[in-house]
Motif scaffolding. Sequence first.
Motif, PDB file in Angstrom:
ATOM      1  N   LEU A  37      36.465  -7.610 -49.467  1.00  0.00           N
ATOM      2  CA  LEU A  37      36.354  -6.158 -49.503  1.00  0.00           C
ATOM      3  C   LEU A  37      36.045  -5.583 -48.128  1.00  0.00           C
ATOM      4  O   LEU A  37      36.610  -4.547 -47.730  1.00  0.00           O
ATOM      5  CB  LEU A  37      35.277  -5.746 -50.511  1.00  0.00           C
ATOM      6  N   LEU A  38      35.169  -6.248 -47.376  1.00  0.00           N
ATOM      7  CA  LEU A  38      34.798  -5.728 -46.064  1.00  0.00           C
ATOM      8  C   LEU A  38      35.968  -5.760 -45.089  1.00  0.00           C
ATOM      9  O   LEU A  38      36.261  -4.759 -44.408  1.00  0.00           O
ATOM     10  CB  LEU A  38      33.613  -6.519 -45.502  1.00  0.00           C
ATOM     11  N   LEU A  39      36.639  -6.908 -45.004  1.00  0.00           N
ATOM     12  CA  LEU A  39      37.708  -7.020 -44.019  1.00  0.00           C
ATOM     13  C   LEU A  39      38.914  -6.176 -44.401  1.00  0.00           C
ATOM     14  O   LEU A  39      39.564  -5.583 -43.517  1.00  0.00           O
ATOM     15  CB  LEU A  39      38.120  -8.480 -43.851  1.00  0.00           C
ATOM     16  N   LYS A  40      39.233  -6.080 -45.681  1.00  0.00           N
ATOM     17  CA  LYS A  40      40.384  -5.276 -46.079  1.00  0.00           C
ATOM     18  C   LYS A  40      40.097  -3.784 -45.913  1.00  0.00           C
ATOM     19  O   LYS A  40      41.011  -3.004 -45.613  1.00  0.00           O
ATOM     20  CB  LYS A  40      40.781  -5.569 -47.520  1.00  0.00           C
ATOM     21  N   SER A 142      48.030 -13.156 -51.331  1.00  0.00           N
ATOM     22  CA  SER A 142      47.162 -12.255 -52.092  1.00  0.00           C
ATOM     23  C   SER A 142      46.501 -11.216 -51.193  1.00  0.00           C
ATOM     24  O   SER A 142      46.264 -10.081 -51.628  1.00  0.00           O
ATOM     25  CB  SER A 142      46.081 -13.067 -52.823  1.00  0.00           C
ATOM     26  N   ILE A 143      46.214 -11.589 -49.950  1.00  0.00           N
ATOM     27  CA  ILE A 143      45.536 -10.664 -49.044  1.00  0.00           C
ATOM     28  C   ILE A 143      46.485  -9.630 -48.463  1.00  0.00           C
ATOM     29  O   ILE A 143      46.149  -8.443 -48.362  1.00  0.00           O
ATOM     30  CB  ILE A 143      44.842 -11.454 -47.913  1.00  0.00           C
ATOM     31  N   LEU A 144      47.698 -10.053 -48.105  1.00  0.00           N
ATOM     32  CA  LEU A 144      48.585  -9.200 -47.304  1.00  0.00           C
ATOM     33  C   LEU A 144      49.830  -8.731 -48.042  1.00  0.00           C
ATOM     34  O   LEU A 144      50.659  -8.034 -47.435  1.00  0.00           O
ATOM     35  CB  LEU A 144      49.016  -9.943 -46.037  1.00  0.00           C
ATOM     36  N   TRP A 145      50.027  -9.063 -49.310  1.00  0.00           N
ATOM     37  CA  TRP A 145      51.297  -8.741 -49.963  1.00  0.00           C
ATOM     38  C   TRP A 145      51.515  -7.233 -50.089  1.00  0.00           C
ATOM     39  O   TRP A 145      52.653  -6.755 -50.088  1.00  0.00           O
ATOM     40  CB  TRP A 145      51.352  -9.379 -51.344  1.00  0.00           C
TER      41      TRP A 145
END
Length: 552
Positions: A37-40, A142-145
């Motif tokens: 959550l923090l990095l995104k 999952s992070i960047l799609w």
Amino acid sequence: MSLSTALFQPQNGAVIIKHRFISFLIWQSILSTISLLLLKSLLLFPFPSKSPSIFLSLLSFLSFHVSLLSFSACLFILSSPHPHKPASPLDLLLGSARLIFLPSNNSNLPPPPQTRLAVRVSLSFVLFVVASALSGFVSLVSILWSCGAFVQTRPWRLVVAMLGLRGFLMGVFYAVYYVYKQRWVLQFPIIQTPLFFSFKMGLLSSIGQAFKLSTAGYFFSSLVVFFFHDEYESKVTMGKYTVQQLILYIGNFLMFLCWELSHHLYQVINTKRFIFAPPKGSAAAETNPSEYLLAALEESTPKSLLQYLAYLDLCMVCERNVDTWRRAAFFEETGETYKRVIVVCLRPLEELTLKLGESMEGSVQKSSQLSDQLRSPTDRLADSRICESFNDFQLCAWCARIVASLTACSRKEDRFGVAQLFGNNAAVISTLLSALIAVETFMGKKTALPSSNHLMGAAGIKWAQMGTGSRDSPVGLTEKRRGSPVYMKAYALADIMRTSMYCIVSAFHDEMLDSAKAGNLEKDWITSTKALYGTCELLSQKLRLFLDFQAC
């Protein structure tokens, strides 16, 4: 840390490990969620992205945690407090061929335990590499799609394939590095601290390690992907390409950060002390409070995490004055409990001494048969048998501290004199001296002094020659490579053994002086049986050096 009494039964020892693994999964999910959550929100927020549906967002979140769950499961299978040696590809091939081509009546014979263990370790390495690669594939997608910087220039299927390939390569890179550096070996801290403080102390180093590995993994995957032609690259401007690579690096860093935090958290939780004792005030605590601890030491799988935790608990009981009621129970009237404790603690020291002695003797014989042109100093220093002798470094360090603390405490706390009556003190001193002499011989120190007249003879001449550090001996080789990991372990272990000997000598200094004046020092404090390494005269000389506070 207290659990129910049933948890302390020997057959339920795996429950302790299972509870720790469940705790690790809970805290890992919390940490990975916070990091995601923090990095995104902070790093990926300035970049354009499309707004996914709630279902797709939930699916992405769950797939990310499933990938971490598979990584954690393989980490649980791979991790061990003892560095096991895997089987070579040739051994695996020969073992498979033996199972296929041997007759049916011989194929039912089980392989040796060491072979089974080596094969199991090799398979766990392969499983960890595959799981890390798949975890990297799913995690990065999952992070960047949902990031619009990729979807605007390529179809979503191509985006998933491209990101998945990069994540797959990064996972392979991380797993190979993890296995090669033996980071799967659990490292117990020197000082036990609360869980939160232990995790906080290694948090910055985990972030720094994740930054280094993510940078190296990014360039590694870029070099591999460079050879794949992408027809959509020509449609991307330099500015968009820079944004894509920056977003890709951020997602890569987040993935490596979650892996490093999982590794650090797993180390902290599994190396925390566990108290192998019934609740204070219960019936078991009044009758036999040491039975749970002895059962874990004697009946658990050798070199397992449960046995290491038992040794750690025993070491803290012997050295600290918090659980004096548990230490007092060792000195019960029959002396059976004290004898069992000493036996299980002297066994690793005896194995170290015998292995080290055999390894050095074999290396000396090999070096006398081979010339320097055929066998270089680096090859001789990397002799696997000598390196494997120090695999039990942590266990031997705890055992030396345990027997020294118990022997020193027996002078005031042993009301029945079981330590002295059953010859345990002499066995402890003889084993510690033999192990210390073997380690010091490996380090290149002389094992006999020329000024000692009582050592003139065949035995004295032999040990003096082994301690001179000739060019072809392991001693001389170790002197040439003092910065090697094996030498550093030997140096630390020798220091622990000398401190342990001084702890005993300081407690019994007056008694030893009286025995020395009466000429009974060797009879009272050294066993009459053959020494594990060296001779009885050599052990006596070493003990006199400690008695004069001149051993260093």
